[in-house]
Design a protein around this motif. Structure first.
Motif, mmCIF file in Angstrom:
data_model
loop_
_atom_site.group_PDB
_atom_site.id
_atom_site.type_symbol
_atom_site.label_atom_id
_atom_site.label_comp_id
_atom_site.label_asym_id
_atom_site.label_seq_id
_atom_site.Cartn_x
_atom_site.Cartn_y
_atom_site.Cartn_z
ATOM 1 N N GLN A 220 0.824 -1.210 0.000
ATOM 2 C CA GLN A 220 0.000 0.000 0.000
ATOM 3 C C GLN A 220 0.857 1.258 0.000
ATOM 4 O O GLN A 220 0.515 2.250 -0.654
ATOM 5 N N ASN A 281 -9.987 -0.247 1.055
ATOM 6 C CA ASN A 281 -9.049 0.373 0.127
ATOM 7 C C ASN A 281 -8.658 -0.642 -0.932
ATOM 8 O O ASN A 281 -8.236 -1.765 -0.606
ATOM 9 N N GLU A 339 -6.300 8.996 -4.207
ATOM 10 C CA GLU A 339 -6.679 7.968 -3.235
ATOM 11 C C GLU A 339 -7.038 6.696 -3.983
ATOM 12 O O GLU A 339 -7.233 6.709 -5.210
ATOM 13 N N SER A 341 -9.436 4.303 -2.453
ATOM 14 C CA SER A 341 -10.569 3.652 -1.792
ATOM 15 C C SER A 341 -11.530 3.116 -2.852
ATOM 16 O O SER A 341 -11.492 3.525 -4.016
#
Length: 459
Positions: A220, A281, A339, A341
């Motif tokens: 990540q 995520n 991002e 998500s």
């Protein structure tokens, strides 16, 4: 070894292009070098290198895994123009480090000796520690680099301790001499302890639970293209090195490690798939997905036969293609939304349908849906393991069924939310579109006509 030299010189050239303020050309230098290395990998190895065969031999199996690793790296380099646009000041270093890591992977494909195994793992790992922290202003990236480095050093200690015990018991680093000793003295305590320590170290490298704890945070936090490299090329290298170690060096003590790996596979499939369901995520979900695939690939150690190496190569290449496909979708979304998500992917199919399709097909392949390369790969591994570990196959089938749920969450977000949240004038480049079409076609064609893989790569 010719391929290894070409890639090493390409890495040096890419690195020095940054020294002369021409880092923007590093990607093209890398692509040219990789194409040259891919061509040479189809040629017979030069006789000059035969003197090194006791340490490294570029045989047919090494050539097979080298080819699929080079092709995967090439696909990632084509993505680099967009993915590394925020790293213009040190693009040359990132491309060079990827190539240096690939050199380590190639060493692992042909190692004949535990010393060469150690060198290959370190050549592969050290550039990754640096690349994981490439986003210097991002705390997640810094954490990923530090965590990967510290746990990597810990695993290296286990590997070296294991090698020491193996040498102490057998008096040799050579895989075939270790094999002969293991067949003659399968109950040697020092040999067994060394083997167990090496299994732990290699389980870390391929992210088998419970040695997987670094993977979600590192995947990540790393730049997404580097994450794709770790999930594909690094996994190919690590698993084939693991496979060679267990099926050549330690096959004489098969009964001793049969159950150990079985327990690791069960834990991996249970933890990875249940944790994948809990993620909000997409990048972290794919990290747990990668861990679960380590569990599926682990089935290769059961029901071993003459086609096991080919089945391993096919599965890893199918997974690498799917990884590149879904990560190119994620890279695009991450660049626009800042991002990853699940909600960030809503409506992607309405603004960039081709990207949504390649991401969906890639995840369906990861889940093992029929008519995809991933289905054929899983079917081959499961069919082989049925002969030696039926219970593990049942656990793997259950894990695959669970994984469909978290892949579908991302697919639903892309296709079944009518409102598009991508309000931007930036459009996908021609390179991106061509790469997406290539991956879609490759996944489907290999799923319908799997013999094409042997025609292109195997010898």
């Amino acid at each position: 070894m010719s391929v290894l030299i070409i890639i090493f010189l390409t890495a040096v050239a890419s690195l020095f292009s940054g020294v002369f303020n021409q880092g923007k050309y590093a990607r093209y230098i890398g692509i040219a070098g990789l194409l040259a290395a891919l061509y040479v990998s189809y040629l017979p190895e030069a006789e000059f290198f035969s003197q090194y065969r006791e340490m490294f031999e570029f045989g047919s199996n090494a050539a097979l895994f080298t080819k699929i690793s080079i092709v995967t790296t090439l696909l990632l380099f084509f993505l680099g123009g967009f993915a590394f646009s925020n790293h213009r000041s040190h693009q040359s270093e990132l491309y060079a480090l990827m190539l240096f890591a690939l050199c380590g992977g190639i060493v692992l494909f042909g190692y004949q000796n535990l010393v060469t195994l150690f060198l290959g793992i370190e050549i592969l790992s050290i550039p990754l520690y640096v690349m994981a922290g490439a986003q210097k202003t991002d705390l997640r990236s810094n954490e990923a680099s530090l965590k990967y480095f510290l746990i990597g050093c810990f695993a290296t200690g286990f590997l070296l301790f294991g090698i020491t015990l193996i040498y102490g018991s057998t008096g040799s680093f050579d895989l075939y001499e270790i094999h002969s000793f293991a067949v003659e003295f399968p109950d040697n305590f020092m040999l067994i302890m060394g083997m167990i320590m090496m299994i732990g170290a290699m389980a870390f490298k391929v992210a088998l639970a419970p040695f997987h704890m670094w993977a979600p945070d590192v995947y990540q936090g790393s730049p997404s293209l580097i994450t794709a490299f770790m999930m594909s090329v690094v996994k190919i290298s690590g698993f084939y090195a693991f496979f060679r170690l267990m099926t050549i060096g330690f096959i004489g003590v098969y009964d001793e490690w049969f159950n150990i790996l079985g327990v690791l596979i069960i834990i991996t499939l249970f933890i990875a798939n249940t944790m994948g369901l809990a993620q909000g995520n997409a990048k972290r979900m794919l990290a747990y997905s990668s861990v679960s695939h380590a569990g599926y690939v682990g089935l290769i150690f059961y029901g071993l036969n003459n086609l096991s190496t080919y089945h391993l190569a096919y599965y890893l290449f199918a997974y690498a293609l799917a990884t590149v496909g879904v990560m190119m979708t994620l890279i695009w979304v991450e660049k626009l939304k800042r991002e990853t998500s699940f909600s960030a992917f809503k409506g992607l199919a309405y603004s960039e349908p081709l990207l949504a399709v390649v991401g969906a097909i890639s995840m369906l392949s990861m889940a093992g849906i029929p008519l995809t390369a991933g289905f054929i790969g899983k079917f081959a591994l499961f069919a082989q393991a049925m002969n030696g570990a039926l219970f593990l196959v049942l656990v793997a089938i259950l894990g695959s069924a669970i994984s469909i749920a978290y892949y579908l969450r991302l697919i639903i977000a892309m296709f079944f939310h009518k409102e598009s949240s991508f309000k931007t004038s930036e459009k996908v480049t021609l390179t991106y579109n061509i790469l997406a079409v290539f991956i879609i076609v490759a996944i489907i064609v290999l799923g319908v006509y799997p013999d094409l893989f042997a025609m292109q790569f195997a010898t």
